[in-house]
Motif scaffolding. Sequence first.
Motif, PDB file in Angstrom:
ATOM      1  N   ASP A 237      -2.440 -15.561  23.223  1.00 16.44           N
ATOM      2  CA  ASP A 237      -1.285 -16.210  22.607  1.00 16.44           C
ATOM      3  C   ASP A 237      -1.477 -17.710  22.494  1.00 16.44           C
ATOM      4  O   ASP A 237      -1.022 -18.323  21.534  1.00 16.44           O
ATOM      5  CB  ASP A 237      -0.020 -15.937  23.438  1.00 16.44           C
TER       6      ASP A 237
ATOM      7  N   GLY B   8     -11.024 -21.440  14.553  1.00 19.84           N
ATOM      8  CA  GLY B   8     -10.534 -21.218  13.203  1.00 19.84           C
ATOM      9  C   GLY B   8     -11.300 -20.159  12.447  1.00 19.84           C
ATOM     10  O   GLY B   8     -10.762 -19.511  11.541  1.00 19.84           O
TER      11      GLY B   8
ATOM     12  N   GLU C  63      -9.839 -16.677  11.913  1.00 23.39           N
ATOM     13  CA  GLU C  63      -8.817 -16.486  10.879  1.00 23.39           C
ATOM     14  C   GLU C  63      -7.585 -15.783  11.433  1.00 23.39           C
ATOM     15  O   GLU C  63      -7.031 -14.856  10.835  1.00 23.39           O
ATOM     16  CB  GLU C  63      -9.393 -15.703   9.695  1.00 23.39           C
ATOM     17  N   LEU C  64      -7.149 -16.236  12.611  1.00 22.01           N
ATOM     18  CA  LEU C  64      -5.952 -15.708  13.245  1.00 22.01           C
ATOM     19  C   LEU C  64      -4.987 -16.845  13.533  1.00 22.01           C
ATOM     20  O   LEU C  64      -5.398 -17.997  13.685  1.00 22.01           O
ATOM     21  CB  LEU C  64      -6.305 -15.003  14.563  1.00 22.01           C
ATOM     22  N   GLN C  65      -3.704 -16.525  13.607  1.00 22.20           N
ATOM     23  CA  GLN C  65      -2.702 -17.521  13.969  1.00 22.20           C
ATOM     24  C   GLN C  65      -2.637 -17.607  15.492  1.00 22.20           C
ATOM     25  O   GLN C  65      -1.956 -16.832  16.146  1.00 22.20           O
ATOM     26  CB  GLN C  65      -1.330 -17.148  13.408  1.00 22.20           C
TER      27      GLN C  65
ATOM     28  N   ALA D 259      -1.937 -20.271  18.594  1.00 23.73           N
ATOM     29  CA  ALA D 259      -1.501 -21.599  19.009  1.00 23.73           C
ATOM     30  C   ALA D 259      -2.560 -22.224  19.904  1.00 23.73           C
ATOM     31  O   ALA D 259      -3.170 -21.544  20.734  1.00 23.73           O
ATOM     32  CB  ALA D 259      -0.174 -21.497  19.765  1.00 23.73           C
TER      33      ALA D 259
ATOM     34  N   PRO E 215       6.841 -18.593  12.067  1.00 24.01           N
ATOM     35  CA  PRO E 215       5.393 -18.368  12.160  1.00 24.01           C
ATOM     36  C   PRO E 215       4.868 -18.858  13.506  1.00 24.01           C
ATOM     37  O   PRO E 215       5.213 -19.956  13.956  1.00 24.01           O
ATOM     38  CB  PRO E 215       4.820 -19.221  11.009  1.00 24.01           C
ATOM     39  N   LYS E 216       4.017 -18.067  14.140  1.00 20.64           N
ATOM     40  CA  LYS E 216       3.590 -18.431  15.490  1.00 20.64           C
ATOM     41  C   LYS E 216       2.536 -19.527  15.524  1.00 20.64           C
ATOM     42  O   LYS E 216       2.154 -19.968  16.615  1.00 20.64           O
ATOM     43  CB  LYS E 216       3.099 -17.201  16.249  1.00 20.64           C
ATOM     44  N   ASP E 217       2.067 -19.985  14.348  1.00 18.92           N
ATOM     45  CA  ASP E 217       1.214 -21.167  14.357  1.00 18.92           C
ATOM     46  C   ASP E 217       2.038 -22.442  14.178  1.00 18.92           C
ATOM     47  O   ASP E 217       1.509 -23.546  14.280  1.00 18.92           O
ATOM     48  CB  ASP E 217       0.133 -21.071  13.277  1.00 18.92           C
ATOM     49  N   GLU E 218       3.343 -22.309  13.921  1.00 20.46           N
ATOM     50  CA  GLU E 218       4.250 -23.453  13.819  1.00 20.46           C
ATOM     51  C   GLU E 218       5.219 -23.496  14.998  1.00 20.46           C
ATOM     52  O   GLU E 218       5.485 -24.560  15.552  1.00 20.46           O
ATOM     53  CB  GLU E 218       5.060 -23.385  12.516  1.00 20.46           C
TER      54      GLU E 218
ATOM     55  N   TYR F 266       5.936 -22.186  18.776  1.00 17.53           N
ATOM     56  CA  TYR F 266       5.227 -21.617  19.910  1.00 17.53           C
ATOM     57  C   TYR F 266       6.149 -20.808  20.819  1.00 17.53           C
ATOM     58  O   TYR F 266       5.823 -19.688  21.204  1.00 17.53           O
ATOM     59  CB  TYR F 266       4.551 -22.720  20.718  1.00 17.53           C
TER      60      TYR F 266
ATOM     61  N   GLU G 208       5.914 -30.298  13.214  1.00 15.95           N
ATOM     62  CA  GLU G 208       6.793 -29.263  12.678  1.00 15.95           C
ATOM     63  C   GLU G 208       8.276 -29.487  12.970  1.00 15.95           C
ATOM     64  O   GLU G 208       9.129 -28.817  12.384  1.00 15.95           O
ATOM     65  CB  GLU G 208       6.384 -27.887  13.249  1.00 15.95           C
TER      66      GLU G 208
END
Length: 378
Positions: A151, A174, A177-179, A181, A260-263, A265, A349
């Motif tokens: 996670d 990167g 290619e997964l989101q 954190a 979105p879990k990349d924005e 947490y 964000e």
Amino acid sequence: MMAPIPITIVTGFLGSGKTTLILNLIPQLPHTYKIALLKNEFGDVAIDSQLASSAAIAGVQELLNGCICCNLVGQLGDALETLLKDVGPDRIIVETSGSAFPATLAMEINRLGRETGNYVLDGVVVVIDVENWRGYEDTSYTAKMQQKYTDLIVFNKWESVDERRYDDCVDRVGDLELQIANVKSDKGRVDQSLLLGLDSALAKDGDSVNGGYSKDKPTHEHSADHETEVEVLSVNLVSEGDKPKSVNLDSLETFLLSAPKDEVYRIKAIVSASHPMASSSGDVDESAASLPGVAMYILNWAFGRWTFTYNNATLPAPIGVASSSTTAASVSNTHEAILRMTIVLARGEASKWKSRLEKGGMIEQEGEGGFLMVSRVI
């Protein structure tokens, strides 16, 4: 029925800084908060003396001479049960050896949670040693899979390398290619609001409900060359009148699904609701199913999944910071807090999500009325 104990997995190769991360977490927690540690290392190695001597570690179990996700996976349930009976912790931290495969471990904890109702997986944290990442990045399948099933990635020991070396590590992540954190530690320290979700014990502590952040109370003195790795919003929803009011759970669920879990947490909140909301897995807290009227619940959203559990605590009063549409003075003594939330976001964000929340439709009262206050803390 007792609320399930949250479990946090901390994994990474030997020497990456897992123990340091845990040691730096402990002072950030309330003094009464009880942590139990389940430690897995190869060989007959005694637990780190510094960690074992910590007064905040209420109990320790060790699984040695094997991998917790392979030949020792069958012992996990017994070890967790021992900690549950002997310690009664508020949280269990599982620190795994460098060869552990967190996906298998996470699935086993989820299975035990479903069967016993005693545990819930809060998050999987992988610690990467930026300084020495070059030594195993292209040779270890396990290292790559640790990242794929995690996670949060914590980049540790980045201070001693040049920027190009750090950027190379970020690029490697990167490539998956997964989101996922990811944050830099500050000499092995990461704010507890990012590492841990909200649970019933932390909900009793006002600072913990607010993520430990306050405009008037800095939580940590960062070094001059270290920027804050996250941004934090504080959200309060208050309702007028004497009768208990409920948060609109349909709108709240739409908000949780849209994050979105990349924005975003973590989202932590104490919520007043007329009925329990299903967790992201579809489970409903059975202990609250027969409650009459409005009750208090703990919402814990972490990296795309969430739980919604009954909590008999009183909702803390809203903090005195208002949004552009509502002044603090307009919230009189007749107003009651029905939601108090902390949102931990990636850097850059906060302004966007503050604007989205203030436009409405995401966090609102059931029926008409309610004042929404959104403020940026960090």
